[in-house]
Structure formats: structure tokens, C-alpha cells
Design an enzyme around this catalytic site. Structure first.
Site, short mmCIF file in Angstrom:
data_model
loop_
_atom_site.label_atom_id
_atom_site.label_comp_id
_atom_site.label_asym_id
_atom_site.label_seq_id
_atom_site.Cartn_x
_atom_site.Cartn_y
_atom_site.Cartn_z
N GLU A 113 0.85 -1.20 0.00
CA GLU A 113 0.00 0.00 0.00
C GLU A 113 0.88 1.25 0.00
O GLU A 113 1.83 1.35 0.78
CB GLU A 113 -0.87 -0.04 1.26
CG GLU A 113 -1.71 1.19 1.54
CD GLU A 113 -2.48 1.05 2.83
OE1 GLU A 113 -3.13 2.02 3.23
OE2 GLU A 113 -2.43 -0.05 3.45
N ASP A 159 0.27 5.04 0.64
CA ASP A 159 -0.66 6.09 1.05
C ASP A 159 -0.15 7.44 0.56
O ASP A 159 0.72 8.06 1.20
CB ASP A 159 -0.82 6.10 2.57
CG ASP A 159 -1.51 4.86 3.10
OD1 ASP A 159 -2.46 4.41 2.43
OD2 ASP A 159 -1.11 4.35 4.15
N GLU A 193 -3.36 10.91 3.37
CA GLU A 193 -4.30 10.67 4.46
C GLU A 193 -4.38 11.98 5.22
O GLU A 193 -3.36 12.48 5.72
CB GLU A 193 -3.81 9.53 5.36
CG GLU A 193 -3.81 8.19 4.64
CD GLU A 193 -3.60 7.04 5.58
OE1 GLU A 193 -4.60 6.37 5.96
OE2 GLU A 193 -2.44 6.79 5.96
N HIS A 250 3.82 1.41 2.71
CA HIS A 250 3.77 0.17 3.50
C HIS A 250 4.13 -0.98 2.55
O HIS A 250 3.52 -1.11 1.48
CB HIS A 250 2.37 -0.11 4.04
CG HIS A 250 1.82 0.93 4.95
ND1 HIS A 250 1.87 0.82 6.34
CD2 HIS A 250 1.16 2.09 4.70
CE1 HIS A 250 1.27 1.86 6.88
NE2 HIS A 250 0.83 2.65 5.91
#
Length: 450
Positions: A224, A226, A229, A240
Site C-alpha cells: 500500500e 498512502d 491521508e 507500506h
């Protein structure tokens, strides 16, 4: 009126037709070196977890946070009995689009239910997600977070889902990308109702703090990235890494479940390596009236730099820039004792951060940026979502976390929100009209999209 496909004795997850599935359109720009961009037609699809699931007589297979014991006594029977239906995007889920803009509303009081949050994916066509290869490229979008308070998260990120939602790998999945199947992320979520075309009903336990969710035996894991956020008080971007390619159904210790004391023993790096300007020492950068004024839309540029400057090179750095008021604003410089004064994510930054904050360095253990680059080679699907946090009230993003540590300890203070903020019951009742708007998505070579 309803159909489920059976191949011989093979059971499969079918689709209903009680609600027509019409994907909201969302255009985006594909750019070339020099800044010339071409508009690309796309659309978004709602994740299958939000959808009505029923049998051919319209009896609910899943109601509240529990499966029907008669229709779903085991995974294969449940998948055979149950249909995933189409979505009323605006009326039930508060999802609307216009041209290159997508708006997600937090709480929507629909004709049959109250919906909380949403998660959608960018489609290439009716049965395939749009796949992005991020190495040596940049991804740019504009976001309006002015209506997101403490405890809310308007997120834009990439995960290494299957392009078709899993239909080619799993013959039991007949719904596919058209109905938003195949989700996974680095938290290996156990609340996914259908994984690999099978209902996740084994050992299903309703969550005690969420009337709409439960957890099953299996989790859905994948790498993942990101990109975004955020709410109007805090923001972070975080890679991640997982040690598996693409979507992977985990079981037991390989899920790395925190509740079992095995957070760092699974296939994914759940902590990631985050760059949150507030956490990294600049508390006056992001917020209402600050350097980046969250009362206004802002354009966010994320660059994925390779060591040799080629699309096939090893990923070595993730850079961030902002554009607001006609000005390009560089990311903040690290201001933490024991860390170098950089302003991007590199392996050195991550190693120094983990050491300075006393955090477990699972990012390095799982492969660092080169490992992330390998996942990028697999291809990434774009996710856009709006959610609240039933686990720790989003304190990891915008407040003091962990709450049992002093705020003066490096890395603990992540934003200005109170530790009493963010409870879902509060944000859902006090801020139901909250929303996030994403627009003007652009993708291309570095320095071509802004």
C-alpha cells in the site's frame, strides 16, 4: 430477474440486478514530458464491502454486522447463495462526480439505510481497474479538505489489487472489478466480506464498537502506498511494504494481527514509514490559515524517484510538493534531534526516523524502498475513500499517539487534535455533512503535471 453463474458443481459469487450498476464518470490527465497532457476517460466503482448482499429472493445474506446463519453456514454455500448488487451512488452512498471531480460525503441517509463513509476505485473500463506503474513518475491531484474535522480521513492511495478484481485468478469470483471486489491493503483487513471469491464467514465475529462491521478468519494483504491521508488539521504520506506480490489471503500469524501480539510477524509492514510534517517538527505548515491553508483547495504532487532516473530503476526516494495560490511550496524539512534535515522519504530517512522515535523498523525488514518498487512493478490500483476510525479514533494521524506516552517524546505528537476527539459516535453525529473532494488527477513523468 436475478442470476448466479454455476459451472458444473463449482459455486461462485454472483451479481444481482435489483439495482443497476452505473459507474460515476471521472476523467483524469495522462501527461508527457514538457507538460502536455491528454484527457483520459475513466469512472469509479464502489467497493463490494459496502454493497447490498442478498439471495435470489432478496433475503439479506449480511445484515448489520452478521451473516445469515441459514444462507451462509460456510464459505462455499454462502458464495453460492449470495449476490452482490449494484449501487445507488448518490442516493445511498453520497458519491457524486462531475468531469474531473469526485465528492465523497461522510454520512448519507438513504431510502433504506444510513451509510457511513465510502471507498471507491478508479476504473479503466467496466471490468478492469486502471493500473498505474509509479516508478520514475509523479502523481498529482487537487483536494479540498476544508470540511474534514478531527477524527476523519479523506484518503487517496494505491494498493496492488488485481486488475480484474480477482476474476481470472479465482473462478468463483464472477463479480470482479465491475462490482468492486478484490480489495487488500497492508493492514491485512479481516472485515472484507468476500476474499478470493469466497465469503469470509469462518470465525466471523461482529465488531463490538462498529454496528456495521465484523472480522473473519482471513485477511486481505497487499502493498500500500498512502499518497494522502488527511483532514484539515493533519496530513501524512506513507509507504507500506508486503513481502507477497499482489493480493494475498492471509491466515493466522501471517496476518500480523496486533490483537494477537504479532503485529511485526506478518507479511506486511503495518506501521509504514510516514512523513507527517507536524510529527516531523513543523507545527505551522498544514491547517486553517497556515502555510498550506486547508480552508482552500491545494494541489498535491508526489514524485517516485529511481536511482538511475529510469522507469526500470530501483526506487530510491519519494518526494512531495504542494501548489496553492499559484505558488509551488516544497515539503517541510525534518526538525527532529538525531535526524538529517531532509524533506523526502528515503531509506536513510526511514531508518533515522525509526531510531529517533524508538519505533520498530519493520519497513526496512520488509524490504525498504526497493521492495516497494518491486510492488510497483506489479501495478497499483487507485483508491479514494472517506472514513472514521473505530480502533483508535484517528489519533495516529492528528493527535497524540500512543496516548500513554508523553507528548514531549519525539514522534508521539502527530497533530493538534485533542486525545478526546475522533470517536466515531461523535464525528458521525456532529459532522455528518463532512465531505472531501478530489479533482484534477494528473499522472506522468516527473515535473510534467504541475
Amino acid at each position: 430477474m436475478f442470476a448466479i453463474v454455476l459451472l458444473g458443481l463449482t459455486r461462485s459469487l454472483g451479481t444481482g440486478t435489483n439495482q443497476a450498476e452505473n459507474h460515476p464518470s471521472l476523467s483524469w490527465q495522462n501527461c508527457r514530458s514538457g507538460g502536455s497532457c491528454t484527457q483520459t476517460s475513466g469512472s469509479v466503482v464502489l467497493d463490494s464491502n459496502w454493497r447490498w448482499t442478498h439471495d435470489s429472493s432478496l433475503t439479506n445474506c449480511y445484515d448489520g454486522n452478521e451473516w445469515s446463519s441459514s444462507l451462509c453456514p460456510d464459505p462455499k454455500t454462502c458464495s453460492d447463495n449470495c449476490l452482490i448488487d449494484g449501487a445507488d451512488y448518490s442516493g445511498t452512498y453520497g458519491i457524486t462526480s462531475s468531469g474531473n471531480s469526485l465528492k465523497l460525503v461522510f454520512v448519507t441517509n438513504g431510502p433504506y439505510s444510513t451509510n457511513i463513509g465510502s471507498r471507491v476505485y478508479l476504473l479503466k473500463d467496466e471490468s478492469h481497474y486502471q493500473i498505474f506503474d509509479l516508478k520514475n513518475k509523479e502523481f498529482t491531484f487537487t483536494v479540498d479538505d476544508s470540511n474534514l474535522d478531527c477524527g476523519l480521513n479523506g484518503a487517496l492511495y494505491f494498493v496492488s489489487m488485481d486488475e480484474d478484481g480477482g476474476t481470472s485468478r479465482f473462478s468463483s469470483n464472477k463479480a470482479g472489478a465491475k462490482y468492486g471486489t478484490g480489495y487488500c491493503d497492508a493492514q491485512c483487513p479481516h472485515d472484507i466480506k468476500f476474499i478470493n471469491g469466497e465469503a469470509n464467514v469462518e470465525n466471523w465475529k461482529p465488531q463490538t464498537n462498529d454496528e456495521n462491521a465484523g472480522n473473519g478468519r482471513y485477511g486481505a494483504c497487499c502493498t500500500e502506498m498512502d499518497i494522502w491521508e488527511a483532514n484539515k488539521y493533519a496530513t501524512a504520506y506513507t509507504p507500506h511494504i508486503c513481502t507477497v506480490n499482489g493480493e494475498y489471503r492471509c491466515d493466522g500469524s501471517e496476518c500480523g494481527d496486533t490483537d494477537s501480539g504479532n503485529r511485526y510477524g506478518g507479511v506486511c509492514d503495518k506501521d509504514g514509514c510516514d512523513f507527517n510534517s507536524y510529527r516531523m517538527g513543523n507545527t505551522s505548515f498544514w491547517g486553517p490559515g497556515l502555510i498550506i491553508d486547508t480552508g482552500k483547495p491545494v494541489t498535491v504532487v508526489t514524485q517516485f524517484v529511481t536511482k538511475d532516473g529510469t522507469d526500470n530503476g530501483q526506487l530510491s526516494e519519494i518526494r512531495r510538493k504542494y501548489v496553492q495560490g499559484g505558488k509551488v511550496i516544497e515539503n517541510t524539512v525534518v526538525n527532529i534531534a538525531g535526524m538529517s534535515s531532509g524533506n523526502s522519504i528515503t531509506d536513510d530517512f526511514c531508518n533515522e526516523q525509526k531510531s529517533a522515535f524508538g519505533d520498530t523498523n519493520d519497513f526496512e525488514k520488509k524490504g525498504g524502498l526497493s521492495g516497494l518498487g518491486k510492488a510497483f512493478d506489479y501495478g497499483m490500483v487507485l483508491v479514494l475513500s472517506l472514513w472514521d476510525d473505530h480502533q483508535v479514533n484517528m489519533l495516529w494521524l492528528d493527535s497524540i499517539y500512543p496516548t500513554d506516552q508523553p507528548a514531549s517524546q519525539p514522534g508521539v505528537k502527530r497533530g493538534p487534535c485533542a486525545t478526546s476527539s475522533g470517536a466515531p459516535s461523535d464525528v458521525e453525529s456532529q459532522h455528518p455533512d463532512s465531505s472531501v473532494t478530489f479533482s484534477d488527477i494528473r499522472f506522468g513523468p516527473i515535473d510534467s503535471t504541475y
